[in-house]
Design a protein around this motif. Structure first.
Motif, PDB file in Angstrom:
ATOM      1  N   ARG A  73       0.829  -1.206   0.000  1.00 32.12           N
ATOM      2  CA  ARG A  73       0.000   0.000   0.000  1.00 32.12           C
ATOM      3  C   ARG A  73       0.863   1.255   0.000  1.00 32.12           C
ATOM      4  NH1 ARG A  73      -3.591  -1.976   5.054  1.00 32.12           N
ATOM      5  NH2 ARG A  73      -1.546  -2.897   5.521  1.00 32.12           N
ATOM      6  N   VAL A  74       2.024   1.173   0.645  1.00 30.92           N
ATOM      7  CA  VAL A  74       2.961   2.292   0.636  1.00 30.92           C
ATOM      8  C   VAL A  74       3.551   2.474  -0.761  1.00 30.92           C
ATOM      9  CG1 VAL A  74       5.175   3.115   1.532  1.00 30.92           C
ATOM     10  CG2 VAL A  74       3.495   2.084   3.085  1.00 30.92           C
ATOM     11  N   LEU A  75       3.926   1.375  -1.392  1.00 32.26           N
ATOM     12  CA  LEU A  75       4.464   1.459  -2.755  1.00 32.26           C
ATOM     13  C   LEU A  75       3.459   2.083  -3.710  1.00 32.26           C
ATOM     14  CD1 LEU A  75       6.257  -2.004  -3.041  1.00 32.26           C
ATOM     15  CD2 LEU A  75       7.337   0.241  -2.751  1.00 32.26           C
ATOM     16  N   ARG A  76       2.189   1.755  -3.526  1.00 31.14           N
ATOM     17  CA  ARG A  76       1.156   2.303  -4.425  1.00 31.14           C
ATOM     18  C   ARG A  76       1.069   3.826  -4.295  1.00 31.14           C
ATOM     19  NH1 ARG A  76      -1.827  -2.519  -3.259  1.00 31.14           N
ATOM     20  NH2 ARG A  76      -3.001  -1.508  -1.594  1.00 31.14           N
ATOM     21  N   VAL A  77       1.071   4.332  -3.063  1.00 35.38           N
ATOM     22  CA  VAL A  77       0.898   5.778  -2.917  1.00 35.38           C
ATOM     23  C   VAL A  77       2.117   6.541  -3.422  1.00 35.38           C
ATOM     24  CG1 VAL A  77      -0.673   5.509  -0.955  1.00 35.38           C
ATOM     25  CG2 VAL A  77       1.758   5.967  -0.539  1.00 35.38           C
ATOM     26  N   MET A  78       3.264   5.877  -3.467  1.00 37.34           N
ATOM     27  CA  MET A  78       4.451   6.562  -3.971  1.00 37.34           C
ATOM     28  C   MET A  78       4.377   6.832  -5.474  1.00 37.34           C
ATOM     29  SD  MET A  78       7.561   4.827  -1.790  1.00 37.34           S
ATOM     30  CE  MET A  78       8.746   6.121  -2.221  1.00 37.34           C
ATOM     31  N   SER A  79       3.462   6.191  -6.154  1.00 35.27           N
ATOM     32  CA  SER A  79       3.305   6.414  -7.595  1.00 35.27           C
ATOM     33  C   SER A  79       2.221   7.441  -7.908  1.00 35.27           C
ATOM     34  CB  SER A  79       2.976   5.088  -8.297  1.00 35.27           C
ATOM     35  OG  SER A  79       1.700   4.610  -7.899  1.00 35.27           O
ATOM     36  N   THR A  80       1.633   8.047  -6.877  1.00 32.25           N
ATOM     37  CA  THR A  80       0.594   9.046  -7.116  1.00 32.25           C
ATOM     38  C   THR A  80       1.217  10.374  -7.551  1.00 32.25           C
ATOM     39  OG1 THR A  80       0.583   9.584  -4.756  1.00 32.25           O
ATOM     40  CG2 THR A  80      -1.035   7.984  -5.519  1.00 32.25           C
ATOM     41  N   PRO A  81       0.458  11.245  -8.217  1.00 33.98           N
ATOM     42  CA  PRO A  81       1.025  12.451  -8.822  1.00 33.98           C
ATOM     43  C   PRO A  81       1.686  13.394  -7.818  1.00 33.98           C
ATOM     44  CG  PRO A  81      -1.161  12.009  -9.710  1.00 33.98           C
ATOM     45  CD  PRO A  81      -0.965  11.069  -8.574  1.00 33.98           C
ATOM     46  N   ILE A  82       2.722  14.060  -8.288  1.00 33.90           N
ATOM     47  CA  ILE A  82       3.427  15.063  -7.488  1.00 33.90           C
ATOM     48  C   ILE A  82       2.635  16.365  -7.485  1.00 33.90           C
ATOM     49  CG2 ILE A  82       5.536  16.442  -7.329  1.00 33.90           C
ATOM     50  CD1 ILE A  82       5.976  13.502  -6.724  1.00 33.90           C
ATOM     51  N   VAL A  83       2.559  17.000  -6.333  1.00 33.30           N
ATOM     52  CA  VAL A  83       2.023  18.360  -6.245  1.00 33.30           C
ATOM     53  C   VAL A  83       3.101  19.240  -5.618  1.00 33.30           C
ATOM     54  CG1 VAL A  83      -0.388  17.635  -6.099  1.00 33.30           C
ATOM     55  CG2 VAL A  83       0.941  17.917  -3.995  1.00 33.30           C
ATOM     56  N   GLY A  84       2.987  20.544  -5.822  1.00 31.59           N
ATOM     57  CA  GLY A  84       3.977  21.472  -5.291  1.00 31.59           C
ATOM     58  C   GLY A  84       3.977  21.485  -3.769  1.00 31.59           C
ATOM     59  N   GLN A  85       5.125  21.803  -3.184  1.00 32.25           N
ATOM     60  CA  GLN A  85       5.240  21.713  -1.726  1.00 32.25           C
ATOM     61  C   GLN A  85       4.476  22.817  -0.998  1.00 32.25           C
ATOM     62  OE1 GLN A  85       9.219  22.110  -0.270  1.00 32.25           O
ATOM     63  NE2 GLN A  85       9.758  23.772  -1.656  1.00 32.25           N
ATOM     64  N   PHE A  86       4.035  23.845  -1.707  1.00 30.64           N
ATOM     65  CA  PHE A  86       3.218  24.873  -1.079  1.00 30.64           C
ATOM     66  C   PHE A  86       1.769  24.833  -1.583  1.00 30.64           C
ATOM     67  CE2 PHE A  86       7.576  26.553  -0.867  1.00 30.64           C
ATOM     68  CZ  PHE A  86       7.696  26.563   0.519  1.00 30.64           C
ATOM     69  N   ASP A  87       1.459  23.800  -2.340  1.00 22.86           N
ATOM     70  CA  ASP A  87       0.075  23.561  -2.754  1.00 22.86           C
ATOM     71  C   ASP A  87      -0.743  23.244  -1.495  1.00 22.86           C
ATOM     72  OD1 ASP A  87      -2.312  22.083  -3.600  1.00 22.86           O
ATOM     73  OD2 ASP A  87      -1.363  21.949  -5.579  1.00 22.86           O
ATOM     74  N   PRO A  88      -1.922  23.843  -1.349  1.00 20.06           N
ATOM     75  CA  PRO A  88      -2.744  23.538  -0.162  1.00 20.06           C
ATOM     76  C   PRO A  88      -2.994  22.052   0.033  1.00 20.06           C
ATOM     77  CG  PRO A  88      -3.654  25.406  -1.339  1.00 20.06           C
ATOM     78  CD  PRO A  88      -2.547  24.870  -2.202  1.00 20.06           C
ATOM     79  N   ALA A  89      -3.071  21.312  -1.072  1.00 19.49           N
ATOM     80  CA  ALA A  89      -3.262  19.863  -0.945  1.00 19.49           C
ATOM     81  C   ALA A  89      -2.068  19.222  -0.249  1.00 19.49           C
ATOM     82  CB  ALA A  89      -3.453  19.242  -2.334  1.00 19.49           C
ATOM     83  N   PHE A  90      -0.860  19.743  -0.534  1.00 17.59           N
ATOM     84  CA  PHE A  90       0.334  19.156   0.070  1.00 17.59           C
ATOM     85  C   PHE A  90       0.504  19.617   1.515  1.00 17.59           C
ATOM     86  CE2 PHE A  90       4.918  18.672   0.816  1.00 17.59           C
ATOM     87  CZ  PHE A  90       5.036  17.320   0.502  1.00 17.59           C
ATOM     88  N   THR A  91       0.257  20.875   1.790  1.00 17.25           N
ATOM     89  CA  THR A  91       0.388  21.341   3.173  1.00 17.25           C
ATOM     90  C   THR A  91      -0.627  20.642   4.079  1.00 17.25           C
ATOM     91  OG1 THR A  91      -1.003  23.268   2.670  1.00 17.25           O
ATOM     92  CG2 THR A  91       1.377  23.568   2.554  1.00 17.25           C
ATOM     93  N   SER A  92      -1.766  20.256   3.523  1.00 18.45           N
ATOM     94  CA  SER A  92      -2.734  19.466   4.287  1.00 18.45           C
ATOM     95  C   SER A  92      -2.146  18.094   4.637  1.00 18.45           C
ATOM     96  CB  SER A  92      -4.029  19.308   3.481  1.00 18.45           C
ATOM     97  OG  SER A  92      -4.932  18.467   4.160  1.00 18.45           O
ATOM     98  N   ILE A  93      -1.424  17.502   3.679  1.00 18.90           N
ATOM     99  CA  ILE A  93      -0.762  16.213   3.939  1.00 18.90           C
ATOM    100  C   ILE A  93       0.288  16.384   5.039  1.00 18.90           C
ATOM    101  CG2 ILE A  93       0.782  14.466   2.941  1.00 18.90           C
ATOM    102  CD1 ILE A  93      -0.692  14.956   0.258  1.00 18.90           C
ATOM    103  N   MET A  94       1.038  17.470   4.988  1.00 20.43           N
ATOM    104  CA  MET A  94       2.034  17.735   6.036  1.00 20.43           C
ATOM    105  C   MET A  94       1.381  17.794   7.407  1.00 20.43           C
ATOM    106  SD  MET A  94       4.324  20.648   4.059  1.00 20.43           S
ATOM    107  CE  MET A  94       5.534  20.899   5.353  1.00 20.43           C
ATOM    108  N   ASN A  95       0.266  18.476   7.499  1.00 22.68           N
ATOM    109  CA  ASN A  95      -0.438  18.576   8.781  1.00 22.68           C
ATOM    110  C   ASN A  95      -0.918  17.212   9.263  1.00 22.68           C
ATOM    111  OD1 ASN A  95      -0.101  21.363   8.911  1.00 22.68           O
ATOM    112  ND2 ASN A  95      -2.033  21.789   7.866  1.00 22.68           N
ATOM    113  N   GLU A  96      -1.411  16.402   8.335  1.00 20.53           N
ATOM    114  CA  GLU A  96      -1.866  15.058   8.712  1.00 20.53           C
ATOM    115  C   GLU A  96      -0.708  14.200   9.208  1.00 20.53           C
ATOM    116  OE1 GLU A  96      -5.730  14.429   5.759  1.00 20.53           O
ATOM    117  OE2 GLU A  96      -3.774  13.664   5.148  1.00 20.53           O
TER     118      GLU A  96
END
Length: 418
Positions: free
Chosen positions: A24-47
């Motif tokens: 399951r970890v390998l699968r998520v590593m193939s998901t699309p890259i987003v910018g590090q200041f994209d709100p979607a990514f900063t939400s991941i950081m918070n999680e």
């Protein structure tokens, strides 16, 4: 010249790290890259920060990964705390205590060490007595020592450090998510983990957490920023320097700026690795910490039962055994590396050798994270028996697998009250 598409062999990895990565970890590593200041990514950081607090069992404000292998987290925390001449006590009971010592010495600490025989750990009162004698600024110790397969009790040491106003820093790289660690209850001020062991994530990040006691030390070392008058200047980091903390990359105060609400740029985040860490933490919390710790104990017991029934000996004091690593004594006259090579080449199983005074004397078998599964235990025992027979070792043929199966059967009966 042309190169073939990468095609790595499929292995059963039973070392103390790295271990098999959860699919399951390998699968998520193939998901699309987003910018590090994209709100979607900063939400991941918070999680990720929120999930790390739960895994570390802490209410600390700061819990985030340092980009790099486990050693990066150790160095980041220590180099941000240590000033030249600071007294640091490092109790050593295996290879990685020596690593803590080296890192502290590189940052010009006045390092005091105490050592015990490999295969043992310290009585906590011994360490407390040394703390009282030396009065260090920091006591740094390994929790789970993979080189010897031992686990150091910490609760009394942590309580004593808090009472004596000593900062308590712990290397939990080999134990986090595999056995109990209670950061707040054990009075641990700062702790470092790794991704490539019980979290079953590729190596490349080092989760850390630390409390306000360490944060005050770091804040006191952070040089006042001069000449920064506007938000734009601050964002561009004009004249932003921290000369007191010698490392730029590992400067915790700068990483706080990056992981905190201001999100000041410090480095380009390892996006896919953060995806992987988030999924690894999600899997741990979904399984439940107590359930996960119990799973590691169950498979450890089955492995040990099989090893001993085969006629092999276990290394080290059983009263302080690390649940995620089992050390096996190499039989006299056996070519240890030949056994490991045959396991790898004929069965695709990797186990580990050891270090220092234990090199050539023990094999180390890891039961960590996703590698810690019943089929892996049984496969390893069966393969090891076959390889040892080919090497002329007089093993108790057929006993190992039966003992492991008996161990699993007993657990099953206990779980249903039989």
């Amino acid at each position: 010249m042309t190169y073939a598409e990468l095609n790595t062999p499929l292995r059963t990895i039973m070392t103390p790290g790295p271990v098999e990565v959860d699919p399951r970890v390998l699968r998520v590593m193939s998901t699309p890259i987003v910018g590090q200041f994209d709100p979607a990514f900063t939400s991941i950081m918070n999680e990720v920060m929120e999930m790390l607090r739960k895994v570390f069992q802490t209410n600390n404000e700061w819990a985030f990964p340092v980009d790099g292998t486990s050693r990066s987290g150790i160095e980041a925390l220590l180099c941000s705390m240590i000033e030249p001449g600071d007294k640091v006590l490092v109790p050593i009971f295996g290879r990685f205590g020596h690593l803590l010592t080296e890192i502290c010495e590189r940052y010009e600490a006045d390092v005091y060490t105490m050592e015990c025989e490999w295969g043992e750990v310290f009585d906590e009162q011994e360490v407390i007595n040394e703390i009282q004698k030396i009065s260090p600024k920091i006591t740094a110790i390994v929790h789970g020592e993979t080189s010897t397969g031992r686990i150091q009790p910490l609760q009394k040491i942590g309580a004593a450090c808090r009472e004596l106003d000593v900062l308590f820093v712990v290397d939990a790289v080999a134990s986090i998510a595999g056995t109990e660690i209670k950061v707040d209850d054990w009075f641990i001020d700062g702790i470092v983990a790794g991704t490539q062991k019980c979290l079953s994530v590729p190596s490349g990040m080092s989760p850390i957490t630390y409390n306000e006691r360490i944060e005050k030390v770091i804040a006191a070392r952070k040089k006042v920023e001069r000449g920064i008058s506007t938000a734009e200047d601050r964002e561009n980091e004009i004249e932003r320097d921290h000369p007191i903390i010698k490392s730029n990359y590992f400067d915790i105060s700068m990483l706080q700026d990056y992981w905190g609400p201001r999100r000041l740029n410090h480095h380009t985040e390892a996006t896919s690795m953060l995806y992987a860490l988030r999924e690894g933490l999600r899997i741990v919390l979904d399984e439940g910490l107590e359930t996960r710790f119990n799973r590691h104990r169950i498979h450890e017991q089955a492995l040990m039962a099989g090893i001993e029934s085969m006629g092999l000996g276990l290394f080290g004091n059983p009263d302080c055994k690390l649940p995620t690593v089992t050390c096996v004594k190499i039989p006299d006259g056996v070519d240890a590396e030949s056994v490991r090579c045959m396991l790898l080449n004929e069965f695709g199983i990797e186990i580990a050798s050891s270090f220092g005074s234990l090199k050539g004397k023990i094999w180390r078998i890891g039961t960590m994270g996703y590698s810690c599964r019943k089929e892996n235990i049984l496969f390893t025992l069966g393969a090891l028996e076959a390889v040892l027979i080919r090497h002329g070792v007089n093993v108790h043929t057929g006993k190992a697998l039966q003992a492991a199966l008996d161990s699993y059967t007993m657990v099953g009966k206990e779980s249903i009250g039989q």
